[in-house]
Every structure is written in C-alpha cells, then in structure tokens.
Scaffold this active site. Sequence first.
Site, PDB file in Angstrom:
ATOM      1  N   LYS A 159       4.838 -10.498   9.147  1.00  0.00           N
ATOM      2  CA  LYS A 159       4.329  -9.605  10.194  1.00  0.00           C
ATOM      3  C   LYS A 159       2.798  -9.646  10.165  1.00  0.00           C
ATOM      4  O   LYS A 159       2.158  -9.689  11.207  1.00  0.00           O
ATOM      5  CB  LYS A 159       4.803  -8.166   9.977  1.00  0.00           C
ATOM      6  CG  LYS A 159       4.273  -7.258  11.076  1.00  0.00           C
ATOM      7  CD  LYS A 159       4.826  -5.877  10.954  1.00  0.00           C
ATOM      8  CE  LYS A 159       3.802  -4.882  11.459  1.00  0.00           C
ATOM      9  NZ  LYS A 159       2.759  -4.593  10.488  1.00  0.00           N
ATOM     10  N   ASP A 160       2.227  -9.630   8.968  1.00  0.00           N
ATOM     11  CA  ASP A 160       0.781  -9.800   8.825  1.00  0.00           C
ATOM     12  C   ASP A 160       0.510 -11.297   8.729  1.00  0.00           C
ATOM     13  O   ASP A 160       0.172 -11.815   7.660  1.00  0.00           O
ATOM     14  CB  ASP A 160       0.287  -9.048   7.590  1.00  0.00           C
ATOM     15  CG  ASP A 160       0.644  -7.571   7.660  1.00  0.00           C
ATOM     16  OD1 ASP A 160       0.228  -6.925   8.634  1.00  0.00           O
ATOM     17  OD2 ASP A 160       1.355  -7.082   6.769  1.00  0.00           O
ATOM     18  N   HIS A 175       9.321  -3.799   3.332  1.00  0.00           N
ATOM     19  CA  HIS A 175       9.000  -3.977   1.910  1.00  0.00           C
ATOM     20  C   HIS A 175      10.255  -4.281   1.088  1.00  0.00           C
ATOM     21  O   HIS A 175      10.239  -5.131   0.190  1.00  0.00           O
ATOM     22  CB  HIS A 175       8.345  -2.707   1.346  1.00  0.00           C
ATOM     23  CG  HIS A 175       7.048  -2.333   2.004  1.00  0.00           C
ATOM     24  ND1 HIS A 175       6.920  -1.238   2.826  1.00  0.00           N
ATOM     25  CD2 HIS A 175       5.829  -2.915   1.957  1.00  0.00           C
ATOM     26  CE1 HIS A 175       5.669  -1.151   3.253  1.00  0.00           C
ATOM     27  NE2 HIS A 175       4.980  -2.157   2.738  1.00  0.00           N
ATOM     28  N   LEU A 189       6.751   2.914   1.639  1.00  0.00           N
ATOM     29  CA  LEU A 189       7.614   1.739   1.784  1.00  0.00           C
ATOM     30  C   LEU A 189       8.658   1.903   2.884  1.00  0.00           C
ATOM     31  O   LEU A 189       9.154   2.997   3.122  1.00  0.00           O
ATOM     32  CB  LEU A 189       8.305   1.463   0.442  1.00  0.00           C
ATOM     33  CG  LEU A 189       7.353   1.297  -0.754  1.00  0.00           C
ATOM     34  CD1 LEU A 189       8.143   1.090  -2.046  1.00  0.00           C
ATOM     35  CD2 LEU A 189       6.387   0.145  -0.532  1.00  0.00           C
ATOM     36  N   GLY A 193       4.646 -10.375   3.828  1.00  0.00           N
ATOM     37  CA  GLY A 193       5.407 -10.342   5.074  1.00  0.00           C
ATOM     38  C   GLY A 193       4.685 -11.140   6.148  1.00  0.00           C
ATOM     39  O   GLY A 193       3.468 -11.077   6.277  1.00  0.00           O
ATOM     40  N   MET A 243       0.841  -1.194   0.000  1.00  0.00           N
ATOM     41  CA  MET A 243       0.000   0.000   0.000  1.00  0.00           C
ATOM     42  C   MET A 243       0.885   1.256   0.000  1.00  0.00           C
ATOM     43  O   MET A 243       0.441   2.348   0.361  1.00  0.00           O
ATOM     44  CB  MET A 243      -0.932  -0.007   1.202  1.00  0.00           C
ATOM     45  CG  MET A 243      -1.860  -1.230   1.192  1.00  0.00           C
ATOM     46  SD  MET A 243      -3.467  -0.926   1.963  1.00  0.00           S
ATOM     47  CE  MET A 243      -2.967  -0.567   3.642  1.00  0.00           C
ATOM     48  N   SER A 246       6.613  -1.026  10.145  1.00  0.00           N
ATOM     49  CA  SER A 246       5.232  -0.851   9.693  1.00  0.00           C
ATOM     50  C   SER A 246       5.052   0.570   9.204  1.00  0.00           C
ATOM     51  O   SER A 246       5.606   1.512   9.773  1.00  0.00           O
ATOM     52  CB  SER A 246       4.261  -1.114  10.852  1.00  0.00           C
ATOM     53  OG  SER A 246       2.975  -0.619  10.538  1.00  0.00           O
ATOM     54  N   SER A 247       4.268   0.729   8.150  1.00  0.00           N
ATOM     55  CA  SER A 247       3.978   2.081   7.676  1.00  0.00           C
ATOM     56  C   SER A 247       3.256   2.877   8.758  1.00  0.00           C
ATOM     57  O   SER A 247       3.362   4.100   8.825  1.00  0.00           O
ATOM     58  CB  SER A 247       3.092   2.026   6.425  1.00  0.00           C
ATOM     59  OG  SER A 247       3.734   1.283   5.414  1.00  0.00           O
ATOM     60  N   ARG A 248       2.537   2.172   9.614  1.00  0.00           N
ATOM     61  CA  ARG A 248       1.773   2.877  10.650  1.00  0.00           C
ATOM     62  C   ARG A 248       2.654   3.356  11.813  1.00  0.00           C
ATOM     63  O   ARG A 248       2.161   4.101  12.669  1.00  0.00           O
ATOM     64  CB  ARG A 248       0.637   1.987  11.168  1.00  0.00           C
ATOM     65  CG  ARG A 248      -0.505   1.831  10.159  1.00  0.00           C
ATOM     66  CD  ARG A 248      -1.708   1.154  10.788  1.00  0.00           C
ATOM     67  NE  ARG A 248      -2.889   1.209   9.933  1.00  0.00           N
ATOM     68  CZ  ARG A 248      -3.291   0.214   9.128  1.00  0.00           C
ATOM     69  NH1 ARG A 248      -2.597  -0.911   9.081  1.00  0.00           N
ATOM     70  NH2 ARG A 248      -4.381   0.338   8.378  1.00  0.00           N
TER      71      ARG A 248
END
Lengths: 312, 312
Positions: free
Chosen positions: B178-179, B42, B38, B176, B35, B214-216
């Site tokens: 992670k998810d 990623h 990066l 990933g 999404m 994480s992007s978050r």
Amino acid sequence: MAAEEPLIIRNKDEMRNWSRSMRAQGKTIGLVPTMGYLHKGHISLINEAHQHAQLIVVSIYVNPGQFSTSEDLSSYPSDFNGDLQKLMSVNGGVDVVFNPYDLYDYGSKRENECLEKRDKEVSCLEEKGGGHETWIRVENLEKGLCGKSRPLFFRGVATVVSKLFNIVEPDVALFGKKDYQQWRIIRRMVRDLDFAVRVIGSEIVREDNGLAMSSRNVYLSPEERQKALSISRSLSKAKHAAEEGEVNCKKLQDSIVLAIEEAGGKVDYAEIVDQESLEAVEEIKDPVVICVAAWFGKARLIDNIEINDWKP
Amino acid sequence: MAAEEPLIIRNKDEMRNWSRSMRAQGKTIGLVPTMGYLHKGHISLINEAHQHAQLIVVSIYVNPGQFSTSEDLSSYPSDFNGDLQKLMSVNGGVDVVFNPYDLYDYGSKRENECLEKRDKEVSCLEEKGGGHETWIRVENLEKGLCGKSRPLFFRGVATVVSKLFNIVEPDVALFGKKDYQQWRIIRRMVRDLDFAVRVIGSEIVREDNGLAMSSRNVYLSPEERQKALSISRSLSKAKHAAEEGEVNCKKLQDSIVLAIEEAGGKVDYAEIVDQESLEAVEEIKDPVVICVAAWFGKARLIDNIEINDWKP
C-alpha cells in the site's frame, strides 16, 4: 618472521559469510577501512585493531563515491602487492584483505540516462552513470572544514563506510584522527543510525620530521615535502602558544596561515573548532582542535592538532 | 486458542541482544515495522512473515523523524493494549514487540541551540531540538509522488528503518505495498547500502468494499468512508480499461481524478509510473503502478494498483 598471507576476498557475500562464520565461533572482528597504498599510519591502525579484536579485516577500496569529477580518482596511487607485503609484516598479521572490484550496484539504468538528468555537481560514481542513489548525510558535521571545498566527500565516505559495516559486520572499526572530521562524522553516523560497531580513533602517525603520514605525500617533490613541514610545525607552535595563554583563535589561525604561506603553501582553511561539534570558536574555552588543509604543489594535505590544555 | 503474550522490549541493547542470542541458536528473524494502531493489513504482514522466518519481531514506534511539524504526529492514533490483543490472536503468534520510548540520541545539544539555527523545513524530531543529524536519502525515488507534498517523509522513513535494521538485525523485513513508494525506497536503500536484510512487499489488504486498510481510516466519518471508496473503485476501473486497450496515461489519470473529485475528495496526485523507477510514463509499455493520494475530510489516504497486463 613474516606472517601468513591474508585471505583475499573480493566478493561481498563471501566477505559477510566469512564474518558470520567467525562470529558464530565467538570471534570478534576489527575492520580497518583503507584506500590502499598503505603507510605507517595504516599499520598503526592495524596494530591498534589487534588491541580490540581477535580477527582483523583490512579493506582496500578506492571509493568513486567520495571523489568529485575534478579530483584525483584516476591518479590515486595504488600498489596492491606492496600493500600485501606490508600487511604480512604486521605483528599479529591480518586475517582478511577485502578488496572488492566494485562495491556499487547499478541496476539496469543506462549510462546516458543518468548523464542527461544531471543538474548538479556529482561524484565519480554518478558520472559513470548507473542506479546507485542512496546517500547518507551527516548534515551538520559534513558542512565545515573539508566539506566546504569538497561538498560531496563526506556523503561518499559515510555511505561507503556504512556499506562496509553492513558487509563486514565488524565489532570494532578503526579510523585515523588525521582525518579528524571524517572520524567525527563516522562516530556520529554510528550513533545516529545505531550501527553495532565501536568506532575507535587512532592518533596521527608522523614522519620523524613531523609530516603527517598520508598516501598523498607521494605527490610531493623533495622540496615540497620540506616546505610542507610548515603545516605540522605551525600547528605545534599554536598549541604551545595556547598552553602559554594565547586563547584568541584569530591570532592563532593567522600565525598558522602566515607560516604556511611563507613556505609557499596555499591554505584552504585553518580553523579552530570544538572537538565534538566542529563549530568554529573565537576563544579557547573547551577542548578544541586546530584543523588545516593546504596545497603544496598538486598535493592537498590535511593535518590537525587537539588542544586539551590551555592557560585561560 | 490465544497465543502467549509476546515479550515486550523497550531498550535497543536488549533488543539486539535478544536477536543475537536467537541467531546464535540458528533461528531466523522476521521484522514487521509498524507505527501501531494495528489493523488487518499489519496482521497480514505478520502472517506472511511467518512464511519467511522462524521468529517474529513487530516494532511499534511512531517516528517523529518522518512527520513534518504541520502533520499529525501528536494526534496519530495509538492503542498499545489493543495492539497487544491483536498480536496475541495472530496464528503462530509474535515473539517480540519492540516498543522503544525514543529511538533517537540527542547528545548534549540544548533545545534552543537547534531552534535558532533552523533555516529550512524540519521534522518533528528536529523541532524538538537535539543532536540527531544523520539522514539517509534515496535521492531519486524519494522525489516524486508523496515526496512532492511530504519532502521530509521518506528521509525519515529510510533513516528509522535503517536504525531498526541495525538494532533488530532481522533476516527478513516485511512492508506493505500500500505504501508503494516506501516499499521501493526501502528495497533500493537495502541494495545500495548492502543491508543483509531481505525485503518483502506484501499485497494491499482491503475491506470488503475495497477501501485499503490504513490506521488513518479512523479519521474518516462514515460518510467520508463511503466517499473514499471512489479511490479504490477508480483505480480498479483504470486497470480494467488498460486491460481493454486504454494505454494513454493522461486519459486514465483524468478519469481517476474526476471520479475522486466527484465524490468530494481532494486529489493530491494520481500518477502512472514505472514500477521500478517510479518515473511518470505517458503510455503503458512496461509494468506500471497507478498511485493516488487524496484527502477526504482530515484524512490523507493513499492507494495504488499495479498493472502487469495491458492491451497495446
């Protein structure tokens, strides 16, 4: 002259490898998915497929994922050798019959593990247990018409068709418009999920007396077969009435229900719906289709007729 | 030396045509769905993709179908030019960035037509109205863990990934771990629907202090970022405890919850589940994974750790 016997493939990887090797040679592939017990309706799909693709794959697979446990999976008619004979007599022939033993993967789940957890109606696939758990839902189109009395049916159809698309990787796939809702659902699925498959709907093939061809017609006694003509006749009559100016859908539907019931059938539904959205309409203003499902004896028959011209 | 700028493709047909022309030349294609915004996680996926495929497609698309209306779609971080820079610095480069404006088809449905009919929680995609209505459900795996608080999330993920598979037609796709739940769901979907894509799970990439990339993470203040380390630290501690003989899952979970709450986080869940079925276990007897979701400030962070060795 009879065509050559088609190649019979029973294994998924072999099927995909065949398609890929043909595509690498620049060939286009048409898929005609069937549950076997072929009739003239299927043959007409194959003939039409020849208009759109160079090579033809006919799949024969009775999909347990689209039958509920109370339906006729175990008694669904089959005649593989008869089917092969019919396919060999098709003009232009058929290149591959894809006839897998089982299309589903059950992982390592034990049977009773799944049965214990059951808290809702399940398909014959889930009844057998096992780990298949991915289903495609076309949420609006699957709800009405046949979806009301067969809530698991289109989930099973959309899912198995997506599997066939992923295995056969066809350029074109053909579906009969007799299964009108199914055809619309597959088209919507292909659009929504970006399958690289062109879906073509083929017109209903009827016996000379008007009865729509169906593998389930074999369930009909000669008497019931006669009575079942009330379906196609009342549909045809309603279409003419619309062309003559009767655009009130309730009136048209009532006349169909009456005719079928007078002939001894049990109507599941008779609905006039928009051709795209399959939503019920009260008055014909846009192209519609009249869809009927009715029981004669132990056969549940469906039929429909499109109305593209009417007098407002 | 910086790699060449990747080809940027925004159109579905163009994307598929590119893939098909490359496949016709015998090339293999690896897809890394993202999404955007990066980070090193990623980049590690892309590096791993180079081990499995000759050409690399990175998709950058924030999927409205996986956000509920109360989630952070509109504020989801993005930086397309920054992403391009990062991709150009990857060893071996990236061949295509697939960055569609919109992956969904809305047909002719009017916006308010859909809003009126809404009778349940919907995603941001459905909120916008329109005719997309096909969804893929991985019915068991989608239920637990993140599925409890995000009931539409995995439906949206499975659906958009199947679209990307159908458009890009990759040989391999990287996700990933992670998810973790997402990765298991995609693998199950691929098996159940017979996608011709090999799905590879890539290990979690962490900052030096242990925080999972994480992007978050961009939502975290420096202070919250410090506090959020309680997640990875408590996971790591629980893994060691299991290796030392603590196989009671309740005890292990309690220690994680306590550590995160003491650091000021709000735990959504901390669960020890079977690696395949994602079903909760009471005592570690088979390989498990500990999955955690917790809020720090306005960031909902997830993390996990696999346990493959333990002392019974």
